[in-house]
Design a protein around this motif. Structure first.
Motif, PDB file in Angstrom:
ATOM      1  N   UNK A  14      11.910  -3.925  -5.493  1.00  0.00           N
ATOM      2  CA  UNK A  14      10.979  -2.861  -5.130  1.00  0.00           C
ATOM      3  C   UNK A  14      11.616  -1.520  -5.475  1.00  0.00           C
ATOM      4  N   UNK A  15      10.898  -0.729  -6.274  1.00  0.00           N
ATOM      5  CA  UNK A  15      11.386   0.585  -6.686  1.00  0.00           C
ATOM      6  C   UNK A  15      10.655   1.664  -5.892  1.00  0.00           C
ATOM      7  N   UNK A  16      11.433   2.543  -5.248  1.00  0.00           N
ATOM      8  CA  UNK A  16      10.889   3.665  -4.490  1.00  0.00           C
ATOM      9  C   UNK A  16      10.987   4.925  -5.337  1.00  0.00           C
ATOM     10  N   UNK A  17       9.866   5.579  -5.563  1.00  0.00           N
ATOM     11  CA  UNK A  17       9.877   6.811  -6.332  1.00  0.00           C
ATOM     12  C   UNK A  17       8.764   7.724  -5.861  1.00  0.00           C
ATOM     13  N   UNK A  18       8.858   8.982  -6.247  1.00  0.00           N
ATOM     14  CA  UNK A  18       7.854   9.979  -5.925  1.00  0.00           C
ATOM     15  C   UNK A  18       7.403  10.654  -7.204  1.00  0.00           C
ATOM     16  N   UNK A  19       6.156  11.102  -7.214  1.00  0.00           N
ATOM     17  CA  UNK A  19       5.634  11.814  -8.372  1.00  0.00           C
ATOM     18  C   UNK A  19       6.402  13.121  -8.555  1.00  0.00           C
ATOM     19  N   UNK A  20       6.817  13.367  -9.786  1.00  0.00           N
ATOM     20  CA  UNK A  20       7.620  14.548 -10.064  1.00  0.00           C
ATOM     21  C   UNK A  20       9.103  14.272 -10.067  1.00  0.00           C
ATOM     22  N   UNK A  21       9.504  13.042  -9.723  1.00  0.00           N
ATOM     23  CA  UNK A  21      10.910  12.678  -9.806  1.00  0.00           C
ATOM     24  C   UNK A  21      11.767  13.156  -8.664  1.00  0.00           C
ATOM     25  N   UNK A  22      11.177  13.520  -7.547  1.00  0.00           N
ATOM     26  CA  UNK A  22      11.978  13.972  -6.418  1.00  0.00           C
ATOM     27  C   UNK A  22      11.092  14.420  -5.276  1.00  0.00           C
ATOM     28  N   UNK A  23      11.721  15.003  -4.268  1.00  0.00           N
ATOM     29  CA  UNK A  23      11.016  15.465  -3.078  1.00  0.00           C
ATOM     30  C   UNK A  23      10.875  16.974  -3.127  1.00  0.00           C
ATOM     31  N   UNK A  59      15.182   9.901  -9.445  1.00  0.00           N
ATOM     32  CA  UNK A  59      14.077  10.012  -8.488  1.00  0.00           C
ATOM     33  C   UNK A  59      14.536  10.439  -7.106  1.00  0.00           C
ATOM     34  N   UNK A  60      15.805  10.746  -6.940  1.00  0.00           N
ATOM     35  CA  UNK A  60      16.324  11.126  -5.627  1.00  0.00           C
ATOM     36  C   UNK A  60      16.676  12.608  -5.564  1.00  0.00           C
ATOM     37  N   UNK A  61      16.085  13.406  -6.430  1.00  0.00           N
ATOM     38  CA  UNK A  61      16.328  14.849  -6.395  1.00  0.00           C
ATOM     39  C   UNK A  61      15.595  15.463  -5.206  1.00  0.00           C
ATOM     40  N   UNK A  62      16.213  16.462  -4.609  1.00  0.00           N
ATOM     41  CA  UNK A  62      15.616  17.201  -3.499  1.00  0.00           C
ATOM     42  C   UNK A  62      15.510  18.650  -3.942  1.00  0.00           C
ATOM     43  N   UNK A  63      14.299  19.067  -4.251  1.00  0.00           N
ATOM     44  CA  UNK A  63      14.096  20.380  -4.843  1.00  0.00           C
ATOM     45  C   UNK A  63      14.330  21.484  -3.819  1.00  0.00           C
ATOM     46  N   UNK A  64      14.720  22.631  -4.327  1.00  0.00           N
ATOM     47  CA  UNK A  64      15.093  23.741  -3.454  1.00  0.00           C
ATOM     48  C   UNK A  64      13.857  24.429  -2.894  1.00  0.00           C
ATOM     49  N   UNK A 110       0.847  -1.188   0.000  1.00  0.00           N
ATOM     50  CA  UNK A 110       0.000   0.000   0.000  1.00  0.00           C
ATOM     51  C   UNK A 110       0.882   1.237   0.000  1.00  0.00           C
ATOM     52  N   UNK A 111       0.413   2.278  -0.647  1.00  0.00           N
ATOM     53  CA  UNK A 111       1.130   3.548  -0.676  1.00  0.00           C
ATOM     54  C   UNK A 111       0.147   4.637  -1.063  1.00  0.00           C
ATOM     55  N   UNK A 112       0.543   5.873  -0.807  1.00  0.00           N
ATOM     56  CA  UNK A 112      -0.317   7.009  -1.111  1.00  0.00           C
ATOM     57  C   UNK A 112       0.525   8.175  -1.599  1.00  0.00           C
ATOM     58  N   UNK A 113      -0.027   8.930  -2.524  1.00  0.00           N
ATOM     59  CA  UNK A 113       0.622  10.105  -3.101  1.00  0.00           C
ATOM     60  C   UNK A 113       1.205  10.988  -1.994  1.00  0.00           C
ATOM     61  N   UNK A 114       2.440  11.520  -2.175  1.00  0.00           N
ATOM     62  CA  UNK A 114       3.273  11.518  -3.388  1.00  0.00           C
ATOM     63  C   UNK A 114       4.220  10.322  -3.517  1.00  0.00           C
ATOM     64  N   UNK A 115       4.068   9.310  -2.673  1.00  0.00           N
ATOM     65  CA  UNK A 115       4.921   8.123  -2.742  1.00  0.00           C
ATOM     66  C   UNK A 115       4.346   7.119  -3.730  1.00  0.00           C
ATOM     67  N   UNK A 116       5.232   6.411  -4.404  1.00  0.00           N
ATOM     68  CA  UNK A 116       4.819   5.329  -5.287  1.00  0.00           C
ATOM     69  C   UNK A 116       5.803   4.174  -5.145  1.00  0.00           C
ATOM     70  N   UNK A 117       5.276   2.971  -4.973  1.00  0.00           N
ATOM     71  CA  UNK A 117       6.077   1.758  -4.838  1.00  0.00           C
ATOM     72  C   UNK A 117       5.753   0.829  -5.995  1.00  0.00           C
TER      73      UNK A 117
END
Length: 393
Positions: free
Chosen positions: A74-83, A109-114, A40-47
């Motif tokens: 298992x691939x960990x990602x977030x919508x938008x390609x980062x946090x 997918x590991x970008x951390x936006x400013x 199970x997961x919920x936006x903005x997380x996607x598994x």
């Protein structure tokens, strides 16, 4: 028509209350089929799970009940390609006995936006790029957080080799990764884990060089006895990269409140000279590296890899190791992959049999080639989890 006394609960209601939260449970069903009993997961997380066709080959002397199971990816990602600023990701993973999982991240997918607060008079007081409008709070609302909690059962193995974090300029990020193993397991029944945690200097194509506000990461390994409920800390590793600008801002604020009190006991620091750029604390502390990281190894599955890295580090040239007064100089062995490339690293066997590797490289490609080459040269990760486990390397 008579109305029901209580409203009927929708069968399609989400089972997760908090956004960014995910739960994964991997079980081994008869006869030996690894199955995700919970996902199970919920936006903005996607598994995104995947069951590759790779099957590890058991040792010739291994018993039928001790043969390794097929690993699940298992691939960990977030919508938008980062946090984005304010994103809070919480992932809980449970590996039942004799299961294996490879956890990784898709590329980028590991970008951390400013963080870029917008305080203009014609627009609301919000954070640009945030998924929802929320008040600006430079200490709380604009920080990205990620929490990973993994419980590893007997004879289970976790291979966690993600892409490095890429913090953008002015970003704030904090992560806590906790791994729990069975305290009663002994010998070959122990849990196994391989964890890679690394961070880059930012977007070098845009001239970023350790220009984020702070990046904080903590990795903990606990041993828990399910019968008694007692837990014991086996390993804690923390990395804090802070430019200390908030401390200087707080000092300036305190100075404004104090005014010009000559009895405060504080020695005034002369202002920087005109035309000189302020010193970047992170650049000074990490120079000349553009990537720093940590590799944690434990358990019977990764014992050979840990011993290999310890031997590679022990074979490094040492100052004063050669006897120059000898008549015939000792033969110099051919340099291995561990001595090639602009990489500074160390490896040590610490408490509870853990192997801890710390490294720093001039850029991401150098670190990727160096670490990926060592893991491929030793071969246990590919043999136990398949080539796809080294997707990020």
């Amino acid at each position: 028509m008579r109305q029901p006394s209580m409203p009927i609960r929708s069968p399609f209601e989400s089972s997760i209350a908090k956004p960014g939260q995910g739960t994964v449970v991997l079980s081994l069903l008869p006869p030996a089929n690894p199955t995700l009993t919970t996902l199970t997961y919920k936006y903005p997380l996607k598994l995104v799970p995947r069951a590759p066709g790779f099957v590890p080959s058991p040792e010739p002397s291994a018993l039928s009940d001790s043969c390794p199971s097929r690993p699940i990816h298992l691939y960990l990602l977030t919508y938008g390609g980062g946090l984005l600023p304010g994103d809070h990701i919480e992932v809980s993973i449970t590996l039942d006995a004799k299961t294996r999982m490879v956890v990784t991240t898709p590329q980028g997918s590991t970008k951390i936006f400013k963080t870029d607060p917008n305080n203009s008079d014609n627009s609301p007081n919000v954070i640009k790029g945030h998924r929802k409008q929320m008040p600006v709070n430079e200490h709380l609302s604009d920080m990205s957080k990620q929490t990973l909690d993994v419980r590893i059962g007997r004879q289970a193995a976790l291979c966690y080799l993600p892409d490095p974090s890429v913090p953008f300029q002015h970003s704030r990020y904090s992560q806590v990764q906790t791994f729990t193993v069975d305290a009663t397991a002994k010998g070959d029944e122990r849990s196994s884990l391989c964890v890679l945690d690394w961070v880059t200097q930012g977007r070098t194509s845009r001239g970023e060089d350790w220009n984020f506000r702070f990046w904080r990461g903590r990795n903990e390994v606990w041993a828990t006895d399910e019968k008694t409920g007692k837990s014991r800390l086996l390993l804690r590793d923390s990395v804090i990269l802070d430019d200390e600008t908030e401390d200087s801002e707080d000092d300036d604020l305190d100075e404004d409140h104090r005014g010009t009190d000559s009895h405060s006991g504080r020695v005034d620091t002369p202002p920087p000279q005109a035309g000189l750029a302020p010193m970047n604390v992170l650049q000074e502390r990490t120079r000349p590296h553009g990537v720093v990281g940590t590799l944690i190894l434990s358990g019977p599955v990764f014992d050979s890899l840990g011993s290999f890295l310890i031997n590679q580090f022990a074979s490094q040239p040492r100052i004063g190791s050669r006897n120059w007064s000898a008549a015939t100089p000792s033969s110099v062995p051919e340099p291995s992959l561990s001595t090639k490339g602009n990489v500074t690293w160390t490896a040590a066997r610490v408490r509870a049999g853990f192997v801890l590797v710390k490294f720093g490289a001039k850029d991401f490609e150098t670190a990727k080639h160096w670490l990926g080459g060592l893991l491929r040269e030793e071969g246990s990760v590919i043999r136990e989890f398949g080539e796809e486990a080294l997707f990020c390397l």
